[in-house]
Design an enzyme around this catalytic site. Structure first.
Site, PDB file in Angstrom:
ATOM      1  N   SER A   5       0.804  -1.210   0.000  1.00 57.98           N
ATOM      2  CA  SER A   5       0.000   0.000   0.000  1.00 57.98           C
ATOM      3  C   SER A   5       0.841   1.265   0.000  1.00 57.98           C
ATOM      4  CB  SER A   5      -0.960  -0.054   1.199  1.00 57.98           C
ATOM      5  OG  SER A   5      -1.839   1.035   1.219  1.00 57.98           O
ATOM      6  N   ASP A 152      -2.572   6.434  -3.593  1.00 56.01           N
ATOM      7  CA  ASP A 152      -1.385   5.745  -3.095  1.00 56.01           C
ATOM      8  C   ASP A 152      -1.125   4.547  -4.024  1.00 56.01           C
ATOM      9  OD1 ASP A 152      -3.557   4.205  -2.282  1.00 56.01           O
ATOM     10  OD2 ASP A 152      -2.595   3.560  -0.427  1.00 56.01           O
ATOM     11  N   ASP A 154      -1.524   1.314  -4.140  1.00 55.33           N
ATOM     12  CA  ASP A 154      -2.561   0.337  -4.472  1.00 55.33           C
ATOM     13  C   ASP A 154      -3.904   1.002  -4.761  1.00 55.33           C
ATOM     14  OD1 ASP A 154      -3.095   1.020  -1.843  1.00 55.33           O
ATOM     15  OD2 ASP A 154      -3.541  -1.012  -1.176  1.00 55.33           O
ATOM     16  N   ASP A 156      -6.159   2.599  -3.208  1.00 53.62           N
ATOM     17  CA  ASP A 156      -7.369   2.604  -2.383  1.00 53.62           C
ATOM     18  C   ASP A 156      -7.522   3.911  -1.613  1.00 53.62           C
ATOM     19  OD1 ASP A 156      -5.322   2.128  -0.578  1.00 53.62           O
ATOM     20  OD2 ASP A 156      -6.294   0.433   0.417  1.00 53.62           O
TER      21      ASP A 156
END
Length: 401
Positions: A5, A152, A154, A156
């Site tokens: 992440s 970011d 990933d 999300d």
């Protein structure tokens, strides 16, 4: 390699979801951890030849088709954006979603557009970290868009920045959370508005005025996503769930679509996101938030700070008496147990907890200042900044950090 992440390149990991589409919570997490701990040798772990399913592009196509439903039919789609994927995976999906929606094509921050697990242009690939948005702001100064959007790695999380005076400023997660809530309420949505305990209490005010149910959960979308009747949920760490029937988690792509729709609608009215924030402050009081975050090498320092606060709880912070001190390890009527402390003060709130994903002690601060009219906003903001600064100082002293 799977990078974790918004964390540094050396922190690798992945997320585990249950069949309901939400991230794991107790007892499933402990049961999975126990199975991992029981492994004595990797050679002893069987590798089945079948039993899993590799998902194809049809999942992505179904997701993109679903993003259309996030926006109101016929809504303005005129806001211009600068976008950074922060060296992650968001670019192609976001560009496809924006194209389907009919928004102007975002101007890319080219240095951060392609996936790179080493995150070469940032110390931490988290839009909240100092310096992470510098390249995006440089691109915005040249492109002069209506707003800057960052995911970011990933994708999300969704960060939003706006022109504030002469330069660009990233909005706090609590500010975007309130803006999206106000936008959805104005559109007439029905269902529960939810947030975690570390997020601004402004969402509760917005829900109450709209006559909508409101829920508060522990930190993390694994809890927010489980709220019954959820229509919108957010967390101050740049996470927004704007289509819970489609994605039962925070999603930086659909959040980017929704905030760009809001910016477009305001643009048509000759207004900005900052104008709407001013409206909310006059209507509900100025809800100003900040965070005291201490990164450590030695995790025992975090345990020491929590123990010190439990053994010697502060009687006042920033000159405000602590009217209620809660040790959340025992849980509450509405919350399961968690390692955290919550202090209620006259016109302020403080929550202290160890980070669940990083070696940090995190302290979440909120101050609420009544505002009579727009003319009173500058004084209210100055007062809020003063109190937040004093809260940081006194809390750091009380925790020994």
């Amino acid at each position: 390699e799977v990078t974790a992440s918004h964390n540094p390149p050396r922190d690798n990991g992945y997320k585990v979801y249950l069949g309901d589409g939400s991230q794991i919570v107790p007892p499933a997490d402990a049961e999975i951890a126990a199975e991992i701990d029981a492994i004595t040798s990797l050679d002893a772990v069987p590798r089945p030849e079948s039993g899993w399913e590799v998902l194809g592009d049809e999942v992505l196509q179904a997701y993109l088709a679903r993003t259309d439903a996030v926006l109101a039919p016929g809504s303005p789609r005129t806001a211009r954006t600068v976008y950074t994927a922060m060296h992650g995976v968001g670019k192609d999906v976001l560009l496809a979603a924006f194209s389907r929606a009919g928004f102007p094509a975002p101007v890319l921050v080219v240095e951060q557009a392609e996936p790179d697990p080493d995150f070469p242009t940032v110390a931490f690939p988290n839009p909240e970290e100092p310096g992470a948005m510098d390249l995006a702001f440089a691109t915005a100064r040249a492109a002069e868009p209506d707003l800057v959007i960052a995911n970011d790695p990933d994708a999300d999380r969704c960060a939003v920045a706006v022109k504030d005076g002469a330069d660009w400023r990233m909005l706090r997660g609590d500010e975007v959370g309130a803006l999206l809530a106000a936008h959805l309420v104005r559109r007439g949505v029905q269902g529960t508005l939810a947030e975690s305990i570390v997020s601004s209490s402004l969402l509760g005010r917005i829900a109450d005025q709209a006559g909508l149910p409101y829920a508060e959960t522990l930190t993390g979308f694994k809890w927010i996503s489980r709220v019954e009747g959820l229509r919108y949920g957010y967390e101050e760490a740049l996470g927004y769930c704007v289509d819970p029937d489609g994605v039962r988690d925070k999603d930086g792509i659909t959040a980017a679509l929704l905030v760009t729709e809001l910016a477009s609608q305001l643009k048509e009215e000759g207004r900005t996101l900052l104008d709407l924030l001013d409206d909310l402050a006059v209507e509900h009081g100025l809800h100003a938030t900040d965070q005291l975050s201490v990164r450590v090498q030695d995790l025992s320092l975090i345990a020491d700070a929590m123990r010190r606060l439990r053994e010697q709880p502060p009687a006042e912070l920033a000159g405000l008496p602590v009217t209620r001190a809660e040790d959340l390890t025992r849980g509450t009527d509405t919350l399961p147990p968690t390692d955290g402390l919550r202090y209620t003060l006259d016109g302020a709130r403080v929550i202290v907890r160890p980070s669940g994903t990083e070696p940090k002690l995190k302290c979440y601060l909120e101050v609420v200042i009544p505002v009579a009219d727009r003319a009173g906003l500058p004084a209210a903001r100055a007062k809020a900044a003063e109190v937040l600064s004093a809260l940081k100082r006194d809390l750091a002293a009380a925790a020994g950090i």
